[in-house]
Enzyme design. Structure first.
Site, mmCIF file in Angstrom:
data_model
loop_
_atom_site.group_PDB
_atom_site.id
_atom_site.type_symbol
_atom_site.label_atom_id
_atom_site.label_comp_id
_atom_site.label_asym_id
_atom_site.label_seq_id
_atom_site.Cartn_x
_atom_site.Cartn_y
_atom_site.Cartn_z
ATOM 1 N N ASN A 202 0.851 -1.204 0.000
ATOM 2 C CA ASN A 202 0.000 0.000 0.000
ATOM 3 C C ASN A 202 0.879 1.243 0.000
ATOM 4 O OD1 ASN A 202 0.508 0.815 2.900
ATOM 5 N ND2 ASN A 202 -0.268 -1.263 3.178
ATOM 6 N N LYS A 281 8.299 -17.630 -10.457
ATOM 7 C CA LYS A 281 7.656 -16.452 -11.051
ATOM 8 C C LYS A 281 6.439 -16.906 -11.875
ATOM 9 C CE LYS A 281 8.490 -12.550 -14.042
ATOM 10 N NZ LYS A 281 9.155 -12.148 -15.252
ATOM 11 N N PHE A 315 -4.296 3.779 14.655
ATOM 12 C CA PHE A 315 -4.513 4.780 13.606
ATOM 13 C C PHE A 315 -5.687 4.336 12.745
ATOM 14 C CE2 PHE A 315 -1.257 8.094 13.210
ATOM 15 C CZ PHE A 315 -0.559 7.823 14.372
HETATM 16 N N1 CTP Z 1 -4.099 -3.021 12.189
HETATM 17 C C1 CTP Z 1 -3.508 -4.149 12.726
HETATM 18 N N2 CTP Z 1 -3.577 -5.339 12.063
HETATM 19 C C2 CTP Z 1 -4.228 -5.446 10.897
HETATM 20 C C3 CTP Z 1 -4.852 -4.305 10.344
HETATM 21 C C4 CTP Z 1 -4.762 -3.103 11.008
HETATM 22 O O1 CTP Z 1 -2.904 -4.062 13.796
HETATM 23 N N3 CTP Z 1 -4.303 -6.612 10.292
HETATM 24 C C5 CTP Z 1 -4.007 -1.740 12.917
HETATM 25 C C6 CTP Z 1 -3.360 -0.621 12.130
HETATM 26 O O2 CTP Z 1 -1.981 -0.545 12.382
HETATM 27 C C7 CTP Z 1 -4.080 0.607 12.651
HETATM 28 C C8 CTP Z 1 -5.453 0.090 13.048
HETATM 29 O O3 CTP Z 1 -5.312 -1.319 13.186
HETATM 30 O O4 CTP Z 1 -3.468 1.125 13.832
HETATM 31 C C9 CTP Z 1 -6.525 0.382 12.031
HETATM 32 O O5 CTP Z 1 -6.083 -0.064 10.761
HETATM 33 P P1 CTP Z 1 -6.982 0.116 9.478
HETATM 34 O O6 CTP Z 1 -6.310 -0.504 8.317
HETATM 35 O O7 CTP Z 1 -7.404 1.568 9.390
HETATM 36 O O8 CTP Z 1 -8.285 -0.675 9.890
HETATM 37 P P2 CTP Z 1 -8.762 -2.146 9.698
HETATM 38 O O9 CTP Z 1 -9.048 -2.672 11.061
HETATM 39 O O10 CTP Z 1 -7.830 -2.938 8.851
HETATM 40 O O11 CTP Z 1 -10.158 -1.904 8.964
HETATM 41 P P3 CTP Z 1 -10.464 -1.509 7.433
HETATM 42 O O12 CTP Z 1 -9.271 -1.945 6.617
HETATM 43 O O13 CTP Z 1 -11.688 -2.267 7.153
HETATM 44 O O14 CTP Z 1 -10.661 -0.030 7.400
#
Ligand code: CTP
Length: 388
Positions: A202, A281, A315
Site C-alpha cells: 500500500n 515467477k 490509527f
Molecule cells: N491493524 C492491525 N492489524 C491489521 C490491520 C490493522 O494491527 N491486520 C491496525 C493498524 O496498524 C491501525 C489500526 O489497526 O493502527 C486500524 O487499521 P486500518 O487498516 O485503518 O483498519 P482495519 O481494522 O484494517 O479496517 P479496514 O481496513 O476495514 O478499514
C-alpha cells in the site's frame, strides 16, 4: 528553561536580538554564543545587555577560559541556532568543531533547534538540503525558513521567520515533557508476496511512525521500532526490528508486547495475504488471473484482548465516514486512543510531511488538530501517553 542561543553570520542576526528579548520576557534564562562573523552584523554588547549574561565568541580569548563550551553545553536545556547559516549547518552535519558554537553543539545532549536563513540558491543547493536531511534524521528540529524578499534583493525561500513565530515554537517545545517509558512503535507498509518477484502493498511511507520514534527517543523513551517497508533511516537510538509481512509483524509485536508500557501502531498492515505464494515467477498465460487471499490477523485487536498495563494507540486512515469508522475501530480493538485522519484531504496523505488528525479517546473525547508537521503531530500523540 535555560536556552542557549547560537547566532551566526547572517544579515538576519539582528532578529536574534528580538528573539533573546522575547525568550527572556517569557521567563527563560538566555545565554548567547556568537560566531566571529555574527559579530560583524550585531555587537556582542547588544546581546549581553538584552540577555543579561556574558556572550561567548572565541573560547580561547575569554579572560577566564575554563572549557566554556563544555560548561554551556551541559548548562542548556535547549539549544536554538537563529539565524543558522549554510556554514554552521554543514559543520554540525559533519561533526566539525572549530569555534565555540560548533564545539558546544557537538558537546551538548540538549535538544537542538535550527532556523536556517540564507540566499535561496544556497538553501536549495543539494549540499545544504542533504545536510538538513542529515540533521533531521538525527532528531534536530528545523524551523523552515520563510519566503519573501531576501537581503540579496532576490525573492524566494530563505528568510528567517519572524521572532514571534520562532519564540512560539520554542515555548511549545517546553510542553514536551519527558517520557520515561518503554514504547513499541510500528511503521510502514507490510508487503504480501505473490511470487518471488511480486507483492501486494500500500501507499504508506512509514513517516508518521518514524517521526513518533524520533520524538520519543528525544524525550527519553526506550523505543522498539518494528518496521515494514519504509524508505527511511531508523532514528538513532531505537531498537530497530524489520518485519515485512503482516504475519512477521504480528509475531515480532507479540514477542515484545509484555515488556512495553505502550504500543503505537502506525503500520499499514495488509488485511489479506496470498493463500498460495508461488515458488516460481508466475508466467503470463490466461487473460485473467485470480489470486486467492486469506485474512491476516488483526494485530491491534489481539493486543486489545490481552493487554494488561499497556496503553494502545491505533490509527485509522479513512477515505469516508471518518469519525464513525474510527470510533468503531477504537471500540472493537479495545484501544485507549485512535488517531483518525482523512487521507483524501490535502496535506494529510501518505507521502505528505504534514498530517491533519483527530484524536478520539476511549472516554469519547474528540479533539480536532490543525494541519501540522508529522514531527509536531508525533509530539501531540506522545503527549496522550502522559497527560491523560
Ligand atoms: N491493524 C492491525 N492489524 C491489521 C490491520 C490493522 O494491527 N491486520 C491496525 C493498524 O496498524 C491501525 C489500526 O489497526 O493502527 C486500524 O487499521 P486500518 O487498516 O485503518 O483498519 P482495519 O481494522 O484494517 O479496517 P479496514 O481496513 O476495514 O478499514
Amino acid at each position: 528553561m535555560k536556552i542557549l542561543l547560537g547566532v551566526t553570520g547572517s544579515i538576519a542576526a539582528y532578529k536574534a536580538v528580538e528573539i533573546t528579548s522575547r525568550l527572556k520576557k517569557a521567563g527563560n534564562e538566555v545565554k548567547v554564543i556568537m560566531t566571529a562573523n555574527a559579530t560583524k552584523f550585531v555587537s556582542k554588547r547588544t546581546f549581553a545587555e538584552i540577555s543579561k549574561n556574558a556572550v561567548s565568541v572565541d573560547m580561547f580569548s575569554e579572560p577566564d577560559y575554563k572549557a566554556e563550551h563544555i560548561e554551556l553545553a551541559s548548562w542548556a536545556d535547549l539549544v536554538l541556532i537563529a539565524p543558522a547559516t549554510a556554514n554552521i549547518i554543514a559543520k554540525i552535519a559533519n561533526g566539525i568543531a572549530d569555534d565555540t558554537l560548533s564545539t558546544t553543539i557537538l558537546a551538548t545532549k540538549a535538544p537542538v533547534i535550527i532556523c536556517p536563513a540564507m540566499n535561496t540558491n544556497m538553501l536549495s543547493n543539494t549540499a545544504t538540503q542533504t545536510n538538513l536531511k542529515t540533521l533531521t534524521q538525527r532528531g534536530i528540529e528545523i524551523i523552515e525558513p520563510a519566503t519573501g524578499i531576501l537581503a540579496c534583493q532576490t525573492v524566494g525561500k530563505g528568510r528567517l521567520p519572524e521572532p514571534a513565530e520562532i519564540v512560539e515554537k520554542i515555548l511549545n517545545h517546553q510542553n514536551k515533557k519527558p517520557l520515561p517509558m518503554k514504547l513499541l512503535v510500528t511503521a510502514g507498509a507490510t508487503i504480501e508476496p505473490i511470487d518471488p518477484v511480486r507483492y501486494i502493498t500500500n501507499h504508506s511511507t512509514g513517516r508518521m511512525g518514524y517521526a513518533i520514534a524520533t520524538q520519543a527517543i528525544k524525550r527519553g523513551a526506550e523505543v522498539i521500532l518494528i518496521s515494514a517497508k519504509a524508505e527511511l533511516q531508523p532514528p538513532e537510538g531505537v531498537k530497530f526490528i524489520k518485519a515485512e509481512t503482516a504475519l512477521e509483524m504480528h509475531d515480532k509485536v507479540l514477542e515484545h508486547f509484555n515488556s512495553v508500557d505502550a504500543v503505537i501502531m502506525t503500520a499499514a498492515v495488509s488485511d489479506y495475504r496470498v493463500k498460495n505464494i508461488s515458488t516460481q515467477k508466475i508466467k503470463k498465460s490466461a487473460d485473467t488471473l485470480t489470486l486467492e487471499l486469506v485474512k491476516n490477523p488483526d494485530i491491534l485487536k489481539e493486543l486489545g484482548k490481552v493487554k494488561t498495563k499497556q496503553k494502545l494507540i491505533g490509527f485509522a486512515a479513512e477515505t469516508e465516514n471518518l469519525l464513525e469508522n474510527a470510533q468503531r475501530k477504537l471500540r472493537e480493538k479495545n484501544l485507549d486512543f485512535i488517531v483518525a485522519n482523512n487521507v483524501t484531504q490535502a496535506g494529510a496523505g501518505f507521502a505528505a510531511d504534514t498530517n491533519i488528525a483527530t484524536f478520539i479517546s476511549k472516554t469519547g473525547q474528540v479533539q480536532n488538530l490543525p494541519k501540522m508537521s508529522k514531527l509536531s503531530l508525533a509530539d501531540e500523540i506522545l503527549n496522550l501517553l502522559i497527560e491523560r
